[in-house]
Design an enzyme around this catalytic site. Structure first.
Site: not given
Length: 215
Positions: A50-51
């Protein structure tokens, strides 16, 4: 076409998950693609990124077991798998931009027959731009897939000859998963990979409004 059978969001997510290879590092975009995390096949090692700085994300938690400190980039509660790690937001983007992701799955407003992606802005004066990390993902991942309904809420095809919305990235999409069909973006155009039961290729072409090659 009103009574046409369509794959549900969970069926679409399961179809995407089935195609992700063992050992892949994957980013799931905000919205519909996050459902893929709940359908990853057992026995297959897939590492979700996930960013916002998490590697090793698991499926959504059971109701009542949410942890407000464990969220994905869309602020949805998630779980951790053994070996998961946290890191700085900048490091998450370095992974994206450095070519370290095998697959990203993104939503879209439009995808062209040549794989151009438009998913951050409709161009409308009152629309809120929401690019996030989509540009970085679209060009940084080794394979970019799109998961979206075939038709917009007004009944227009979201697969187009040429995108009319601002581009996220050009010629980046390799496969399109919709509620009616799964399509590959090939050098010569779109090629049908799978079709929802009850719909034939001519019917799909009529709905999409673009050329699609069959098997």
């Amino acid at each position: 076409m009103e009574n046409l059978r369509r794959w549900s969001r969970d069926e679409m997510a399961a179809r995407v998950a089935a195609d992700i290879p063992d050992g892949a590092v994957v980013n799931l975009g905000i919205g519909m693609p996050t459902l893929v995390a709940n359908h990853l096949p057992e026995g297959r090692e897939i590492v979700l990124h996930t960013e916002n700085g998490l590697l090793g994300m698991g499926p959504a938690p059971a109701k009542g077991h949410e942890d407000r400190d464990l969220i994905n980039a869309g602020k949805q509660p998630v779980t951790l798998l053994p070996g998961a790690s946290f890191f700085h937001h900048a490091d998450a983007f370095a992974m994206m931009r450095g070519g370290h992701l095998d697959v990203c799955v993104l939503g879209a407003f439009q995808v062209s027959v040549s794989g151009d992606l438009a998913n951050w802005h409709t161009g409308a004066a009152d629309a809120i731009p929401a690019v996030g990390g989509a540009m970085d993902l679209a060009i940084g991942a080794k394979s970019t897939c799109v998961m979206m309904p075939m038709l917009s809420k007004t009944g227009e095809s979201k697969i187009v000859e040429r995108c009319s919305y601002p581009l996220t990235a050009a010629s980046c999409v390799s496969r399109i998963y919709t509620d009616l069909a799964v399509l590959d973006v090939a050098a010569g155009g779109l090629r049908l990979r799978e079709l929802v039961p009850g719909l034939d290729l001519d019917g799909l072409r009529g709905l999409a409004g673009v050329p699609i090659d069959g098997d």
